[in-house]
Design an enzyme around this catalytic site. Structure first.
Site, PDB file in Angstrom:
ATOM      1  N   ASN A 193      39.279  31.120  40.975  1.00 23.44           N
ATOM      2  CA  ASN A 193      39.119  31.991  41.196  1.00 23.44           C
ATOM      3  C   ASN A 193      39.418  32.211  41.980  1.00 23.44           C
ATOM      4  O   ASN A 193      39.325  32.694  42.809  1.00 23.44           O
ATOM      5  CB  ASN A 193      37.662  32.318  40.943  1.00 23.44           C
ATOM      6  CG  ASN A 193      37.051  34.155  41.274  1.00 23.44           C
ATOM      7  OD1 ASN A 193      37.872  34.614  40.710  1.00 23.44           O
ATOM      8  ND2 ASN A 193      36.135  33.762  42.061  1.00 23.44           N
ATOM      9  N   GLY A 194      40.734  33.496  41.420  1.00 23.85           N
ATOM     10  CA  GLY A 194      40.868  35.208  43.288  1.00 23.85           C
ATOM     11  C   GLY A 194      42.298  35.130  42.038  1.00 23.85           C
ATOM     12  O   GLY A 194      42.985  35.271  40.472  1.00 23.85           O
ATOM     13  N   ARG A 250      30.790  37.732  36.130  1.00 21.96           N
ATOM     14  CA  ARG A 250      31.225  37.768  36.792  1.00 21.96           C
ATOM     15  C   ARG A 250      33.693  38.174  35.890  1.00 21.96           C
ATOM     16  O   ARG A 250      33.776  38.091  36.655  1.00 21.96           O
ATOM     17  CB  ARG A 250      32.017  36.619  37.509  1.00 21.96           C
ATOM     18  CG  ARG A 250      30.274  36.376  38.749  1.00 21.96           C
ATOM     19  CD  ARG A 250      30.840  34.550  39.412  1.00 21.96           C
ATOM     20  NE  ARG A 250      32.030  34.865  40.340  1.00 21.96           N
ATOM     21  CZ  ARG A 250      31.965  35.231  41.407  1.00 21.96           C
ATOM     22  NH1 ARG A 250      30.600  35.516  41.933  1.00 21.96           N
ATOM     23  NH2 ARG A 250      32.525  35.482  42.301  1.00 21.96           N
ATOM     24  N   GLU A 295      30.374  53.332  33.406  1.00 23.58           N
ATOM     25  CA  GLU A 295      30.799  52.149  33.294  1.00 23.58           C
ATOM     26  C   GLU A 295      29.522  51.126  31.840  1.00 23.58           C
ATOM     27  O   GLU A 295      30.470  50.492  31.786  1.00 23.58           O
ATOM     28  CB  GLU A 295      29.767  51.329  34.131  1.00 23.58           C
ATOM     29  CG  GLU A 295      30.158  51.617  35.682  1.00 23.58           C
ATOM     30  CD  GLU A 295      29.561  51.002  36.665  1.00 23.58           C
ATOM     31  OE1 GLU A 295      29.972  49.862  37.243  1.00 23.58           O
ATOM     32  OE2 GLU A 295      28.062  51.188  37.422  1.00 23.58           O
ATOM     33  N   HIS A 308      34.845  76.512  40.294  1.00 23.17           N
ATOM     34  CA  HIS A 308      35.912  75.825  41.456  1.00 23.17           C
ATOM     35  C   HIS A 308      36.839  75.310  40.685  1.00 23.17           C
ATOM     36  O   HIS A 308      37.694  74.767  40.649  1.00 23.17           O
ATOM     37  CB  HIS A 308      35.854  75.883  42.296  1.00 23.17           C
ATOM     38  CG  HIS A 308      34.949  76.869  43.218  1.00 23.17           C
ATOM     39  ND1 HIS A 308      35.194  77.361  44.032  1.00 23.17           N
ATOM     40  CD2 HIS A 308      34.067  76.189  44.166  1.00 23.17           C
ATOM     41  CE1 HIS A 308      34.361  78.390  44.616  1.00 23.17           C
ATOM     42  NE2 HIS A 308      33.541  77.567  44.967  1.00 23.17           N
ATOM     43  N   LYS A 324      27.262  55.206  36.046  1.00 21.24           N
ATOM     44  CA  LYS A 324      26.975  54.615  35.805  1.00 21.24           C
ATOM     45  C   LYS A 324      26.900  54.813  33.956  1.00 21.24           C
ATOM     46  O   LYS A 324      26.876  53.704  33.213  1.00 21.24           O
ATOM     47  CB  LYS A 324      25.306  54.908  35.753  1.00 21.24           C
ATOM     48  CG  LYS A 324      24.158  54.482  37.637  1.00 21.24           C
ATOM     49  CD  LYS A 324      24.315  52.704  36.775  1.00 21.24           C
ATOM     50  CE  LYS A 324      25.501  52.032  37.694  1.00 21.24           C
ATOM     51  NZ  LYS A 324      25.572  51.941  38.652  1.00 21.24           N
ATOM     52  N   GLU A 358      26.197  59.582  41.709  1.00 27.10           N
ATOM     53  CA  GLU A 358      26.211  57.528  40.824  1.00 27.10           C
ATOM     54  C   GLU A 358      25.734  57.898  39.134  1.00 27.10           C
ATOM     55  O   GLU A 358      25.856  57.083  37.957  1.00 27.10           O
ATOM     56  CB  GLU A 358      24.722  57.423  41.798  1.00 27.10           C
ATOM     57  CG  GLU A 358      23.769  56.095  41.174  1.00 27.10           C
ATOM     58  CD  GLU A 358      24.422  54.864  41.341  1.00 27.10           C
ATOM     59  OE1 GLU A 358      24.434  53.893  40.343  1.00 27.10           O
ATOM     60  OE2 GLU A 358      25.880  54.418  41.319  1.00 27.10           O
ATOM     61  N   CYS A 387      36.329  36.031  38.281  1.00 28.03           N
ATOM     62  CA  CYS A 387      35.982  34.915  37.185  1.00 28.03           C
ATOM     63  C   CYS A 387      34.596  33.861  37.419  1.00 28.03           C
ATOM     64  O   CYS A 387      34.649  34.480  39.255  1.00 28.03           O
ATOM     65  CB  CYS A 387      37.482  34.039  37.497  1.00 28.03           C
ATOM     66  SG  CYS A 387      38.989  35.216  36.724  1.00 28.03           S
ATOM     67  N   LYS A 419      31.016  42.161  37.704  1.00 24.91           N
ATOM     68  CA  LYS A 419      29.870  42.136  38.959  1.00 24.91           C
ATOM     69  C   LYS A 419      30.067  41.929  40.335  1.00 24.91           C
ATOM     70  O   LYS A 419      30.292  42.600  41.482  1.00 24.91           O
ATOM     71  CB  LYS A 419      28.891  41.249  38.969  1.00 24.91           C
ATOM     72  CG  LYS A 419      27.459  41.377  39.615  1.00 24.91           C
ATOM     73  CD  LYS A 419      26.691  42.830  39.256  1.00 24.91           C
ATOM     74  CE  LYS A 419      25.750  42.814  40.039  1.00 24.91           C
ATOM     75  NZ  LYS A 419      24.962  44.768  39.923  1.00 24.91           N
ATOM     76  N   TRP A 426      37.983  36.963  34.171  1.00 22.98           N
ATOM     77  CA  TRP A 426      38.444  38.511  34.411  1.00 22.98           C
ATOM     78  C   TRP A 426      39.750  38.903  34.519  1.00 22.98           C
ATOM     79  O   TRP A 426      40.048  38.346  35.688  1.00 22.98           O
ATOM     80  CB  TRP A 426      37.360  38.690  35.393  1.00 22.98           C
ATOM     81  CG  TRP A 426      37.523  40.488  35.318  1.00 22.98           C
ATOM     82  CD1 TRP A 426      36.834  41.338  34.852  1.00 22.98           C
ATOM     83  CD2 TRP A 426      38.003  41.692  36.140  1.00 22.98           C
ATOM     84  NE1 TRP A 426      36.903  42.892  34.969  1.00 22.98           N
ATOM     85  CE2 TRP A 426      38.297  42.444  35.592  1.00 22.98           C
ATOM     86  CE3 TRP A 426      39.314  40.898  37.048  1.00 22.98           C
ATOM     87  CZ2 TRP A 426      38.463  43.902  36.173  1.00 22.98           C
ATOM     88  CZ3 TRP A 426      40.644  42.654  37.287  1.00 22.98           C
ATOM     89  CH2 TRP A 426      39.618  43.514  37.185  1.00 22.98           C
TER      90      TRP A 426
END
Ligand code: AGP
Length: 630
Positions: A112-113, A28, A510, A526, A507, A503, A2, A625, A86
């Site tokens: 936050n945590g 965040r 996400e 395969h 992207k 990557e 957060c 983030k 979050w």
């Protein structure tokens, strides 16, 4: 992970400072938000009143919160704390949003945590008659502090600091907290694992999870260390102690960040702004390090661990998400140029897999935010086992930057968009510098190759700018893939570009929420080839290198099954366009540096597909983030 913000001062309206600050920290977490405003009605009359704390919380982002706060609220408060969330414990809702207040309303806090032993504390509190209105671990902490506050009240009435100190001694987990109470003017802050910065302004203090909400008011910042408690007394003085009440002299650091860097600069989104900053940010990463001619690369940050690196039997690189993809490109470059075996691990796996680390082994942690809990915990574990820690970090002064024995900043500037772009190319450029430095010092690179590699790396910023000058054309090609019927995508490449396939897929996942997978092109037959049909496009990355011919065959295997193909090729390629539905041509460079170029069109493609599907590319759902919890 957060975002928390607090203001204690006299110059500004506290809610304004905190609301603006929360907007800057929304990357965040953005599923709910809240502020608590402390004021003393007596200040408006000369009657003797205690402090009053009003809590405003709302589901959704900071804008929803702001709109939900009635006009009548006391805005000219000089003490306000706030939070953008979050969710970890309890669904996004007004009830689970922060700030949380204890049952008897003595304690109000933002956190936050994660309080890992919250169930144990909760059971104890229920035995003590406590009831809970939310599903959060944070409300348990608020009540646990109140429980301590009442327990010590007879001996030390109103000692909020002591209550917080005693309560935190029973807490297991990660926390950055701001605590206020109507019973005192003091504001208490504490931190363990989660980041907390205290801005020293001329009229007071702006406190936040990172410097972005602070730089508007001051560049002088104290980064609280693990298990430290800070107390703001009389709205003006600050005192810092450790968990055992031993005074600590605060270290004030000057933050090199300005507002312009944290604004969109005329772009629709931070992501598009940051994609377009890459010619400059890659230049920032190599500037001063990539010397001319046969001179040694100047990488002062590496010198302290260079002996260990040069005699390393193996190098470990640990990271998460996009940084893990940068680690894979690093492995390919270091093994190619320095001939040192490199093991790349997901930090969350490395942390608990009992890795074979010998004293003196070097563990490199790659991280944009410098706060990712998995990477930090894995590095702390490696240190306990005698490893030397090297950090490749973007955020200056972050926890992992301060944890590592040595390191290098990628100088990508603040990255606000949740989907990492410029930080990734900064990390890959940093890995390129490291690989060249090691290869040269180990005598694996002769003068010609050294000069060729240096000039090729030096040419990258201009070549990225050249690709970005084709943005409109690339977005137009991406428009051919925005239809929602395309809900599965395969990204395929070989060798140095396989990490870029991963990557590119990440992207797209996400920010567009489409299912996408990156695979080594040779691996397609395969299994993944079973996914191929006209609604599962394949994105091939095939620069003109040793793997080109093989990838062309893989592309034909897809076309043979009426799959749609978009190919990233080098300028001058005339074969791929006879097979693929769409091609994007990019400049050539040294094979091992191609990932710095091939990733750019993939960033733009994911941006366009997500935007066309109406997604918020800066704040994709369910993401944040920096992931400050394990
Ligand atoms: C990438 O776009 C994501 N934001 C995420 O995967 C990120 O790379 C990961 O959380 C690691 O973050 P870090 O680089 O800050 O450690």
């Amino acid at each position: 992970m957060c975002g928390i913000v607090g203001y204690v001062g006299s110059k500004y309206y506290g809610p304004d400072v905190v609301i603006n600050g929360l907007r800057r920290l929304e990357y965040r977490g953005y599923d709910s938000a809240g502020i608590a405003i402390r004021y003393n009605p007596g200040e408006r009359t000369d009657a003797m009143y205690g402090n009053v704390i009003e809590n405003w919380r709302e589901k959704g982002g900071v804008d929803e919160l702001y709109d939900s706060i009635p006009e009548s609220v006391i805005w000219e408060s000089n003490c306000v704390i706030g939070h953008t969330r979050w969710a970890t414990h309890g669904v996004p809702s007004r009830r689970n949003a922060h700030p949380h207040t204890s049952m008897n309303r003595t304690i109000t806090l933002v956190h936050n945590g994660i309080i890992e032993n919250y169930e144990t504390l909760r059971k104890k509190l229920i035995q003590e008659g406590y009831e809970f209105e939310s599903q959060t671990d944070t409300e348990v902490l608020a009540n646990w502090i109140e429980y301590m506050y009442n327990k010590i009240y007879s001996e030390t009435p109103g000692d909020l600091e002591l209550a917080v100190r005693l309560a935190l001694k029973d807490v297991v987990g990660a926390y950055a907290i701001l605590v206020i109470s109507p019973e005192t003017d003091n504001v208490i802050m504490a931190k363990k694992s989660s980041p907390l910065a205290i801005g020293i302004a001329d009229d007071g203090f702006v406190i936040a999870s990172d410097a972005t909400p602070i730089v508007e008011y001051t560049k002088d910042v104290i980064y609280l260390e693990d298990e430290q408690i800070a107390v703001i007394e009389n709205n003006s003085d600050i005192r810092i102690t450790d968990l055992n009440a031993v005074e600590v002299d605060p270290v004030i650091e000057r933050v090199d960040l300005d507002l312009e860097q944290i604004e969109k600069g005329g772009f629709d989104s931070f992501m598009m702004k940051e994609i377009n900053e890459q010619p400059e940010t890659i230049q920032n990463c190599i500037r001063g390090r990539l010397t001319d001619g046969l001179d040694q690369l100047m990488m002062g940050g590496i010198d302290p661990v260079m002996p260990q690196l040069l005699r390393a039997n193996k190098i470990f690189i640990i990271a998460c998400g996009t940084s893990w993809h940068a680690a894979l490109t690093g492995k390919n470059m270091i093994e190619k140029l320095a001939r040192i075996p490199v093991e790349v691990d997901y930090a969350s796996e490395f942390r608990y897999k009992d890795p074979i680390i010998k004293s003196g082994d070097v563990v490199i942690g790659i991280t944009q935010s410098g706060e990712t809990a998995d990477t930090k915990a894995a590095m702390e574990m490696a240190r306990e086992r005698g490893a030397t820690l090297f950090g490749v970090v973007n955020v200056v002064g972050s926890s992992i930057a301060r944890l590592a024995d040595a390191g290098m900043y990628t100088h990508s500037g603040i990255e606000v968009g949740v989907a990492s772009t410029k930080a990734f190319t900064g990390q890959v450029a940093a890995m390129a510098l490291l690989a060249i430095k090691l290869g040269r010092q180990l005598g694996n690179i002769n003068d010609d190759t050294y000069l060729r590699l240096k000039s090729s790396l030096k040419s990258i910023p201009a070549k990225v700018a050249k690709i970005l000058s084709q943005t409109e054309d690339i977005l137009a090609i991406a428009d051919e893939y925005t239809d929602e019927k395309y809900h599965d995508f395969l990204y395929l490449a070989r060798g140095h570009n396989f990490p870029i396939a991963l990557e590119g897929a990440l992207k797209l996942k996400e920010i567009s929420y489409a299912h996408a997978e990156g695979y080594p092109a040779g691996e397609m037959k395969h299994g993944p080839i079973a996914l191929i049909d006209e609604n599962c496009p394949s994105v091939f990355i095939l620069p003109n290198d040793k793997d080109y011919g093989k990838v062309i065959s893989n592309m034909q295997e897809v076309k043979a099954r009426s799959g749609k193909v978009l190919a990233i090729v080098n300028e001058g390629d005339e074969l791929a366009e006879t097979i693929a539905d769409h091609v994007i041509k990019i400049p050539e460079c040294e094979e091992i540096f191609m990932p710095l170029l091939t990733v750019i069109p993939l960033q733009l493609i994911s941006y366009q597909i997500a935007t066309a599907r109406g997604k918020n590319v800066d704040k994709p759902r369910n993401l944040a983030k920096s992931v400050t919890v394990e």
